[in-house]
Each structure stands twice: as structure tokens, then as C-alpha cells.
Design a protein around this motif. Structure first.
Motif, PDB file in Angstrom:
ATOM      1  N   ASN A  66       0.869  -1.170   0.000  1.00 37.13           N
ATOM      2  CA  ASN A  66       0.000   0.000   0.000  1.00 37.13           C
ATOM      3  C   ASN A  66       0.905   1.219   0.000  1.00 37.13           C
ATOM      4  O   ASN A  66       1.858   1.295   0.771  1.00 37.13           O
ATOM      5  CB  ASN A  66      -0.899   0.026   1.243  1.00 37.13           C
ATOM      6  CG  ASN A  66      -1.966  -1.034   1.194  1.00 37.13           C
ATOM      7  OD1 ASN A  66      -2.516  -1.312   0.147  1.00 37.13           O
ATOM      8  ND2 ASN A  66      -2.256  -1.640   2.334  1.00 37.13           N
ATOM      9  N   GLN A  67       0.606   2.175  -0.868  1.00 37.55           N
ATOM     10  CA  GLN A  67       1.449   3.353  -0.996  1.00 37.55           C
ATOM     11  C   GLN A  67       0.579   4.603  -0.882  1.00 37.55           C
ATOM     12  O   GLN A  67      -0.312   4.822  -1.703  1.00 37.55           O
ATOM     13  CB  GLN A  67       2.179   3.336  -2.342  1.00 37.55           C
ATOM     14  CG  GLN A  67       3.158   4.462  -2.542  1.00 37.55           C
ATOM     15  CD  GLN A  67       3.785   4.406  -3.923  1.00 37.55           C
ATOM     16  OE1 GLN A  67       3.116   4.077  -4.897  1.00 37.55           O
ATOM     17  NE2 GLN A  67       5.061   4.732  -4.015  1.00 37.55           N
ATOM     18  N   THR A  68       0.810   5.398   0.161  1.00 35.25           N
ATOM     19  CA  THR A  68       0.082   6.651   0.352  1.00 35.25           C
ATOM     20  C   THR A  68       1.090   7.757   0.658  1.00 35.25           C
ATOM     21  O   THR A  68       1.900   7.616   1.578  1.00 35.25           O
ATOM     22  CB  THR A  68      -0.936   6.547   1.498  1.00 35.25           C
ATOM     23  OG1 THR A  68      -0.265   6.113   2.685  1.00 35.25           O
ATOM     24  CG2 THR A  68      -2.048   5.568   1.167  1.00 35.25           C
ATOM     25  N   TYR A  69       1.046   8.809  -0.118  1.00 38.60           N
ATOM     26  CA  TYR A  69       1.921   9.953   0.125  1.00 38.60           C
ATOM     27  C   TYR A  69       1.356  11.160  -0.603  1.00 38.60           C
ATOM     28  O   TYR A  69       0.408  11.052  -1.391  1.00 38.60           O
ATOM     29  CB  TYR A  69       3.359   9.664  -0.313  1.00 38.60           C
ATOM     30  CG  TYR A  69       3.565   9.520  -1.810  1.00 38.60           C
ATOM     31  CD1 TYR A  69       4.090  10.568  -2.551  1.00 38.60           C
ATOM     32  CD2 TYR A  69       3.245   8.340  -2.474  1.00 38.60           C
ATOM     33  CE1 TYR A  69       4.284  10.444  -3.921  1.00 38.60           C
ATOM     34  CE2 TYR A  69       3.441   8.208  -3.828  1.00 38.60           C
ATOM     35  CZ  TYR A  69       3.957   9.258  -4.549  1.00 38.60           C
ATOM     36  OH  TYR A  69       4.147   9.130  -5.898  1.00 38.60           O
ATOM     37  N   GLU A  70       1.920  12.322  -0.304  1.00 39.96           N
ATOM     38  CA  GLU A  70       1.470  13.544  -0.974  1.00 39.96           C
ATOM     39  C   GLU A  70       2.665  14.391  -1.389  1.00 39.96           C
ATOM     40  O   GLU A  70       3.734  14.328  -0.769  1.00 39.96           O
ATOM     41  CB  GLU A  70       0.530  14.354  -0.089  1.00 39.96           C
ATOM     42  CG  GLU A  70       1.144  14.952   1.143  1.00 39.96           C
ATOM     43  CD  GLU A  70       0.149  15.782   1.943  1.00 39.96           C
ATOM     44  OE1 GLU A  70       0.582  16.793   2.523  1.00 39.96           O
ATOM     45  OE2 GLU A  70      -1.045  15.427   1.974  1.00 39.96           O
ATOM     46  N   GLU A  71       2.454  15.157  -2.450  1.00 42.28           N
ATOM     47  CA  GLU A  71       3.436  16.114  -2.944  1.00 42.28           C
ATOM     48  C   GLU A  71       2.807  17.498  -2.897  1.00 42.28           C
ATOM     49  O   GLU A  71       1.651  17.669  -3.275  1.00 42.28           O
ATOM     50  CB  GLU A  71       3.855  15.771  -4.378  1.00 42.28           C
ATOM     51  CG  GLU A  71       4.623  14.479  -4.512  1.00 42.28           C
ATOM     52  CD  GLU A  71       4.985  14.153  -5.956  1.00 42.28           C
ATOM     53  OE1 GLU A  71       4.483  14.851  -6.871  1.00 42.28           O
ATOM     54  OE2 GLU A  71       5.745  13.199  -6.161  1.00 42.28           O
ATOM     55  N   VAL A  72       3.584  18.473  -2.414  1.00 43.70           N
ATOM     56  CA  VAL A  72       3.092  19.843  -2.276  1.00 43.70           C
ATOM     57  C   VAL A  72       3.942  20.767  -3.147  1.00 43.70           C
ATOM     58  O   VAL A  72       5.171  20.718  -3.111  1.00 43.70           O
ATOM     59  CB  VAL A  72       3.147  20.316  -0.809  1.00 43.70           C
ATOM     60  CG1 VAL A  72       2.643  21.746  -0.687  1.00 43.70           C
ATOM     61  CG2 VAL A  72       2.348  19.379   0.079  1.00 43.70           C
ATOM     62  N   SER A  73       3.261  21.605  -3.941  1.00 45.24           N
ATOM     63  CA  SER A  73       3.933  22.579  -4.797  1.00 45.24           C
ATOM     64  C   SER A  73       3.302  23.946  -4.563  1.00 45.24           C
ATOM     65  O   SER A  73       2.075  24.086  -4.608  1.00 45.24           O
ATOM     66  CB  SER A  73       3.780  22.168  -6.263  1.00 45.24           C
ATOM     67  OG  SER A  73       4.277  23.172  -7.118  1.00 45.24           O
ATOM     68  N   THR A  74       4.145  24.946  -4.287  1.00 47.15           N
ATOM     69  CA  THR A  74       3.647  26.295  -4.016  1.00 47.15           C
ATOM     70  C   THR A  74       4.344  27.305  -4.925  1.00 47.15           C
ATOM     71  O   THR A  74       5.566  27.297  -5.054  1.00 47.15           O
ATOM     72  CB  THR A  74       3.896  26.685  -2.542  1.00 47.15           C
ATOM     73  OG1 THR A  74       3.292  25.704  -1.699  1.00 47.15           O
ATOM     74  CG2 THR A  74       3.315  28.047  -2.231  1.00 47.15           C
ATOM     75  N   VAL A  75       3.538  28.157  -5.555  1.00 49.79           N
ATOM     76  CA  VAL A  75       4.051  29.259  -6.365  1.00 49.79           C
ATOM     77  C   VAL A  75       3.518  30.547  -5.742  1.00 49.79           C
ATOM     78  O   VAL A  75       2.305  30.757  -5.665  1.00 49.79           O
ATOM     79  CB  VAL A  75       3.604  29.144  -7.837  1.00 49.79           C
ATOM     80  CG1 VAL A  75       4.094  30.353  -8.628  1.00 49.79           C
ATOM     81  CG2 VAL A  75       4.106  27.849  -8.454  1.00 49.79           C
ATOM     82  N   GLU A  76       4.444  31.408  -5.285  1.00 50.35           N
ATOM     83  CA  GLU A  76       4.028  32.633  -4.594  1.00 50.35           C
ATOM     84  C   GLU A  76       4.497  33.858  -5.364  1.00 50.35           C
ATOM     85  O   GLU A  76       5.673  33.977  -5.719  1.00 50.35           O
ATOM     86  CB  GLU A  76       4.600  32.647  -3.169  1.00 50.35           C
ATOM     87  CG  GLU A  76       4.015  33.742  -2.320  1.00 50.35           C
ATOM     88  CD  GLU A  76       4.258  33.529  -0.843  1.00 50.35           C
ATOM     89  OE1 GLU A  76       3.964  34.458  -0.078  1.00 50.35           O
ATOM     90  OE2 GLU A  76       4.752  32.452  -0.461  1.00 50.35           O
ATOM     91  N   GLN A  77       3.535  34.739  -5.631  1.00 50.38           N
ATOM     92  CA  GLN A  77       3.824  36.015  -6.274  1.00 50.38           C
ATOM     93  C   GLN A  77       3.276  37.134  -5.395  1.00 50.38           C
ATOM     94  O   GLN A  77       2.678  36.866  -4.344  1.00 50.38           O
ATOM     95  CB  GLN A  77       3.206  36.044  -7.680  1.00 50.38           C
ATOM     96  CG  GLN A  77       3.763  34.967  -8.595  1.00 50.38           C
ATOM     97  CD  GLN A  77       3.062  34.922  -9.942  1.00 50.38           C
ATOM     98  OE1 GLN A  77       2.024  35.549 -10.122  1.00 50.38           O
ATOM     99  NE2 GLN A  77       3.642  34.190 -10.877  1.00 50.38           N
ATOM    100  N   GLU A  78       3.434  38.384  -5.841  1.00 51.34           N
ATOM    101  CA  GLU A  78       3.006  39.511  -5.001  1.00 51.34           C
ATOM    102  C   GLU A  78       1.511  39.506  -4.738  1.00 51.34           C
ATOM    103  O   GLU A  78       1.069  39.738  -3.623  1.00 51.34           O
ATOM    104  CB  GLU A  78       3.412  40.838  -5.652  1.00 51.34           C
ATOM    105  CG  GLU A  78       4.891  41.146  -5.499  1.00 51.34           C
ATOM    106  CD  GLU A  78       5.218  42.543  -5.997  1.00 51.34           C
ATOM    107  OE1 GLU A  78       4.334  43.422  -5.913  1.00 51.34           O
ATOM    108  OE2 GLU A  78       6.343  42.747  -6.455  1.00 51.34           O
ATOM    109  N   VAL A  79       0.725  39.254  -5.771  1.00 49.35           N
ATOM    110  CA  VAL A  79      -0.731  39.382  -5.614  1.00 49.35           C
ATOM    111  C   VAL A  79      -1.460  38.041  -5.621  1.00 49.35           C
ATOM    112  O   VAL A  79      -2.665  37.997  -5.387  1.00 49.35           O
ATOM    113  CB  VAL A  79      -1.326  40.288  -6.717  1.00 49.35           C
ATOM    114  CG1 VAL A  79      -0.805  41.708  -6.564  1.00 49.35           C
ATOM    115  CG2 VAL A  79      -1.007  39.742  -8.093  1.00 49.35           C
ATOM    116  N   VAL A  80      -0.767  36.964  -5.861  1.00 48.54           N
ATOM    117  CA  VAL A  80      -1.443  35.668  -5.909  1.00 48.54           C
ATOM    118  C   VAL A  80      -0.494  34.570  -5.419  1.00 48.54           C
ATOM    119  O   VAL A  80       0.708  34.608  -5.683  1.00 48.54           O
ATOM    120  CB  VAL A  80      -1.963  35.354  -7.336  1.00 48.54           C
ATOM    121  CG1 VAL A  80      -0.818  35.194  -8.313  1.00 48.54           C
ATOM    122  CG2 VAL A  80      -2.848  34.116  -7.338  1.00 48.54           C
TER     123      VAL A  80
END
Length: 194
Positions: A66-80
């Protein structure tokens, strides 16, 4: 196990129990899979004290991971700011027909108490050795992926003014491969979509 006759040195029995398996390697989020093994055993004892035995087990075992995991990706700009969380939930089932052949030699250590007491009322030290043969019966897998995207809109002061969330279930699918197909002995065989 049970003896067919009281004076017979042949014996047979039933085997059933859980199995805990995993796949080795650099895979994120691997968890042990709880499966089951079951079948029958047939053996023959030798010697005056039946201290030498040869036994064959005929079993079906369900293994895998059984394989359970997560990947998180964040893109941060001035207004969004956009944050994407991808969750993976994968399940692999592998079925085997197994035949362990075992030679056993027991040395009596004298009187014993439960759970080490045999029918003769002695504690035994037993050594095991032998080959193991297995045939792949089939493989089944299921892949499920959920992707959550959160977008935050900010004003000139950096305060969040609006937030949107979108959840998508990615159709991962299922597949099954028969054991005979993995050896190429069945014409026209292969992976079948379900």
C-alpha cells in the motif's frame, strides 16, 4: 496436523495466517500490506522418536504493498499564491502459489511447559532447512490520485482578499495481469483494462 493412522508416520494439516509484505526500493509512502496465506501441508516423520521430518506445504499467498503519500507545490507572487497538494493512494496485490519444502530436525531438551510442550511432554529445539518454489498467479493494482489547488488573491498590503479551491480526482485506473501471461505461455495474452 492430524495423523491418518495411529501407527503411520505420514501426517497432514491445514495452514492459514496473515502475511505482512512490502516492496523494497526508493518508493515514497510505502506501507506494509496485510494479506493472507493459506493451504495444506503433507509430511513424513522418520526415526524412533520422529525427530526428523520432511514436509511440503501447498499454499496461496496474497502479497503486495500500500502506498500513500502527498506532494506539495507552491508558487508565490506579489498578488497571488497558488498551492497544489497531490495525494497518491496506490494499492498493489500480488498472488503466489507457493511450495516450501522443509527438512526439520528436533533435539529434545527435556520436560517443558505450555506453549513448548509437545505430545510427548518435552521441549524441542528444531532446525529447519529447504528450498522454496513460488509461481506468480496474478497481479492487480489500483491507482488513485486527488489533486487540490488553492489560489489566494492578495491586495497591495498582502492581505488575502479572495480564495478559491479546486479539487480534482485523477482517474488512475486499475489493471490485472494473469500469472500465465507473465511467462508468455498463453497466446494473445497481456494486460487487460478493467
Amino acid at each position: 496436523s492430524s495423523h491418518a493412522q495411529n501407527d503411520s508416520k505420514w501426517y497432514m494439516g491445514a495452514l492459514v495466517g496473515p502475511s505482512f509484505t512490502n516492496v523494497m526500493g526508493d518508493f515514497p509512502g510505502n506501507n506494509y500490506k496485510t494479506g493472507v496465506s493459506g493451504g495444506a501441508s503433507l509430511g513424513r516423520s522418520f526415526g524412533d522418536n520422529n525427530n526428523f521430518k520432511i514436509q511440503a506445504d501447498f499454499m496461496f499467498s496474497l502479497k503486495g504493498l500500500n502506498q500513500t503519500y502527498e506532494e506539495v507545490s507552491t508558487v508565490e507572487q506579489e498578488v497571488v499564491t497558488s498551492k497544489t497538494v497531490t495525494e497518491f493512494d496506490n494499492n498493489l496485490n500480488i498472488g503466489y502459489f507457493e511450495v516450501p519444502l522443509t527438512a526439520r530436525y528436533s533435539i529434545s531438551l527435556g520436560g517443558g511447559t505450555f506453549p513448548y510442550e509437545s505430545r510427548q511432554g518435552s521441549t524441542n529445539l528444531t532446525f529447519f532447512a529447504g528450498p522454496y518454489v513460488a509461481y506468480l498467479v496474478g497481479v492487480g493494482a489500483e491507482f488513485n490520485t486527488t489533486q487540490t489547488n488553492t489560489v489566494q488573491f492578495k491586495d497591495a498590503d498582502g492581505e488575502v482578499t479572495n480564495e478559491q479551491e479546486n479539487v480534482v480526482d485523477v482517474e488512475g485506473g486499475k489493471f490485472r495481469v494473469d500469472g500465465r501471461n507473465s511467462f508468455g505461455t498463453s497466446p494473445g495474452s497481456g494486460v487487460r483494462e478493467q
